[in-house]
Design a protein around this motif. Structure first.
Motif, PDB file in Angstrom:
ATOM      1  N   ARG A  27       1.327 -10.025   2.844  1.00  0.00           N
ATOM      2  CA  ARG A  27       0.253  -9.187   3.393  1.00  0.00           C
ATOM      3  C   ARG A  27       0.788  -8.252   4.477  1.00  0.00           C
ATOM      4  O   ARG A  27       0.409  -7.079   4.529  1.00  0.00           O
ATOM      5  CB  ARG A  27      -0.846 -10.088   3.965  1.00  0.00           C
ATOM      6  CG  ARG A  27      -2.051  -9.324   4.496  1.00  0.00           C
ATOM      7  CD  ARG A  27      -3.152 -10.276   4.915  1.00  0.00           C
ATOM      8  NE  ARG A  27      -4.321  -9.566   5.402  1.00  0.00           N
ATOM      9  CZ  ARG A  27      -5.438 -10.154   5.794  1.00  0.00           C
ATOM     10  NH1 ARG A  27      -5.542 -11.481   5.745  1.00  0.00           N
ATOM     11  NH2 ARG A  27      -6.463  -9.433   6.224  1.00  0.00           N
ATOM     12  N   ALA A  28       1.683  -8.767   5.317  1.00  0.00           N
ATOM     13  CA  ALA A  28       2.251  -7.928   6.374  1.00  0.00           C
ATOM     14  C   ALA A  28       3.117  -6.824   5.782  1.00  0.00           C
ATOM     15  O   ALA A  28       3.106  -5.683   6.269  1.00  0.00           O
ATOM     16  CB  ALA A  28       3.056  -8.785   7.343  1.00  0.00           C
ATOM     17  N   ASP A  72       2.694  -5.467   2.851  1.00  0.00           N
ATOM     18  CA  ASP A  72       1.742  -4.506   2.280  1.00  0.00           C
ATOM     19  C   ASP A  72       1.253  -3.535   3.355  1.00  0.00           C
ATOM     20  O   ASP A  72       1.112  -2.336   3.097  1.00  0.00           O
ATOM     21  CB  ASP A  72       0.552  -5.233   1.662  1.00  0.00           C
ATOM     22  CG  ASP A  72       0.898  -5.959   0.374  1.00  0.00           C
ATOM     23  OD1 ASP A  72       1.968  -5.677  -0.196  1.00  0.00           O
ATOM     24  OD2 ASP A  72       0.096  -6.810  -0.061  1.00  0.00           O
ATOM     25  N   GLN A  73       0.980  -4.058   4.556  1.00  0.00           N
ATOM     26  CA  GLN A  73       0.469  -3.201   5.628  1.00  0.00           C
ATOM     27  C   GLN A  73       1.540  -2.242   6.140  1.00  0.00           C
ATOM     28  O   GLN A  73       1.263  -1.076   6.435  1.00  0.00           O
ATOM     29  CB  GLN A  73      -0.068  -4.043   6.791  1.00  0.00           C
ATOM     30  CG  GLN A  73      -0.957  -3.249   7.747  1.00  0.00           C
ATOM     31  CD  GLN A  73      -2.168  -2.638   7.050  1.00  0.00           C
ATOM     32  OE1 GLN A  73      -2.955  -3.335   6.415  1.00  0.00           O
ATOM     33  NE2 GLN A  73      -2.313  -1.317   7.148  1.00  0.00           N
ATOM     34  N   ALA A  90       1.633   0.463   3.602  1.00  0.00           N
ATOM     35  CA  ALA A  90       0.457   1.336   3.687  1.00  0.00           C
ATOM     36  C   ALA A  90       0.538   2.275   4.882  1.00  0.00           C
ATOM     37  O   ALA A  90       0.129   3.437   4.792  1.00  0.00           O
ATOM     38  CB  ALA A  90      -0.810   0.489   3.769  1.00  0.00           C
ATOM     39  N   ASP A  91       1.073   1.796   5.999  1.00  0.00           N
ATOM     40  CA  ASP A  91       1.082   2.572   7.243  1.00  0.00           C
ATOM     41  C   ASP A  91       2.252   3.541   7.364  1.00  0.00           C
ATOM     42  O   ASP A  91       2.122   4.600   7.985  1.00  0.00           O
ATOM     43  CB  ASP A  91       1.126   1.632   8.454  1.00  0.00           C
ATOM     44  CG  ASP A  91      -0.203   0.948   8.720  1.00  0.00           C
ATOM     45  OD1 ASP A  91      -1.239   1.429   8.214  1.00  0.00           O
ATOM     46  OD2 ASP A  91      -0.205  -0.073   9.440  1.00  0.00           O
ATOM     47  N   PHE A 122      -6.204   2.123   3.162  1.00  0.00           N
ATOM     48  CA  PHE A 122      -5.807   0.887   3.833  1.00  0.00           C
ATOM     49  C   PHE A 122      -4.985   1.140   5.096  1.00  0.00           C
ATOM     50  O   PHE A 122      -4.335   0.228   5.602  1.00  0.00           O
ATOM     51  CB  PHE A 122      -5.011  -0.001   2.869  1.00  0.00           C
ATOM     52  CG  PHE A 122      -5.791  -0.405   1.646  1.00  0.00           C
ATOM     53  CD1 PHE A 122      -6.826  -1.324   1.737  1.00  0.00           C
ATOM     54  CD2 PHE A 122      -5.502   0.157   0.414  1.00  0.00           C
ATOM     55  CE1 PHE A 122      -7.553  -1.686   0.609  1.00  0.00           C
ATOM     56  CE2 PHE A 122      -6.226  -0.206  -0.718  1.00  0.00           C
ATOM     57  CZ  PHE A 122      -7.253  -1.125  -0.618  1.00  0.00           C
ATOM     58  N   SER A 123      -5.021   2.371   5.611  1.00  0.00           N
ATOM     59  CA  SER A 123      -4.169   2.674   6.758  1.00  0.00           C
ATOM     60  C   SER A 123      -4.880   3.513   7.817  1.00  0.00           C
ATOM     61  O   SER A 123      -5.032   4.728   7.658  1.00  0.00           O
ATOM     62  CB  SER A 123      -2.897   3.400   6.293  1.00  0.00           C
ATOM     63  OG  SER A 123      -2.091   3.728   7.399  1.00  0.00           O
ATOM     64  N   HIS A 150      -3.458   3.950  10.579  1.00  0.00           N
ATOM     65  CA  HIS A 150      -2.309   4.647  11.150  1.00  0.00           C
ATOM     66  C   HIS A 150      -2.155   6.030  10.526  1.00  0.00           C
ATOM     67  O   HIS A 150      -1.982   7.030  11.235  1.00  0.00           O
ATOM     68  CB  HIS A 150      -1.051   3.806  10.921  1.00  0.00           C
ATOM     69  CG  HIS A 150       0.208   4.415  11.457  1.00  0.00           C
ATOM     70  ND1 HIS A 150       0.561   4.343  12.783  1.00  0.00           N
ATOM     71  CD2 HIS A 150       1.204   5.104  10.838  1.00  0.00           C
ATOM     72  CE1 HIS A 150       1.714   4.962  12.965  1.00  0.00           C
ATOM     73  NE2 HIS A 150       2.125   5.425  11.797  1.00  0.00           N
TER      74      HIS A 150
END
Length: 248
Positions: free
Chosen positions: A75-76, A78-79, A82-83, A110-111, A113
């Motif tokens: 999950r981290a 993926d983030q 995305a960012d 999903f971002s 940022h």
């Protein structure tokens, strides 16, 4: 320049297979553009997957923006992707029944940022990128499945550039473009990377694009696994030649 990506003693193998990648060291500087070449099956796409956090190395360290991706949860990772990353996939990975504009703006879903880095509304930024890529405005509200392969490739590029990601990864992005479209695509890609200070990793079999890049890298030059394979193949050939040599 400070490194955006640092690899140390990385090893990756698919389950039940010998190591495909063994990279003692590699760095990508912030704002640097690198062209990676190598034959099919050499591990180029696998390396891109590792850089994006899609796959995880079996051993070693791969730091992106100072964070070791192999130590992060799925999950981290993926983030982080995305960012901080824009990816132009070989098969595009567009959402077929969404419009062109909706597909480009999907990079922001999903971002926070990336959304925070925009200087105008998302649809206006998407329109700017599509215009630069020479995609006709009358197509922007069309579902992407109605577009040609070359047009879909430009939509995928615009999506990757949305939100000024720190890293752009491009996997054979010009393969479906004609010469004029390819030139426009490369001009925009480099202009946007310079404007936002993005690093660029670009994989292609097209040698005519190599002079555009600050660094051209053959994957075999950093992949110890391919060097070992080459040495073994050479030894096997030498042994075969020796066995077949006539006796004096």
């Amino acid at each position: 320049m400070k490194a955006l990506i640092t690899i140390n003693n990385l090893e990756f193998a698919w389950p039940g297979q010998a190591p495909l990648l063994q990279i003692p060291h590699f760095e990508l500087a912030k704002g640097e553009s690198v062209f990676i070449k190598g034959p099919s099956g050499s591990g180029k796409s696998t390396l891109l997957g590792l850089l994006a956090g899609i796959q995880v190395a079996n051993q070693g360290q791969l730091q992106f923006l100072g964070r070791d991706l192999s130590r992060l949860s799925a999950r981290a990772r993926d983030q982080v992707r995305a960012d901080h990353l824009g990816y132009i996939f070989q098969q595009f990975n567009l959402l077929p029944f969404l419009s062109v504009i909706e597909n480009v703006c999907s990079a922001l879903i999903f971002s926070r940022h990336k959304r925070a880095r925009l200087t105008q509304a998302p649809t206006a930024e998407a329109a700017r990128l599509l215009h630069e890529l020479q995609l006709a405005p009358e197509l922007w509200q069309q579902p992407v499945h109605k577009l040609s392969i070359g047009q879909q490739q430009r939509v995928a590029a615009a999506r990757a550039l949305m939100g000024s990601p720190e890293l752009i990864i491009a996997d054979e992005p010009t393969s479906a473009l004609d010469a004029d479209s390819r030139s426009a695509f490369m001009d925009l890609l480099f202009k946007e990377c310079r404007r936002q200070g993005s690093s660029l990793i670009f994989v292609s079999h097209d040698p005519t694009l190599e002079p555009l890049f600050e660094r051209v890298l053959s994957l075999s030059s950093i992949n110890k696994s391919s060097l070992n394979k080459a040495s073994l193949n050479k030894a096997a050939l030498n042994k075969s030649a020796l066995n077949e040599a006539p006796l004096c």
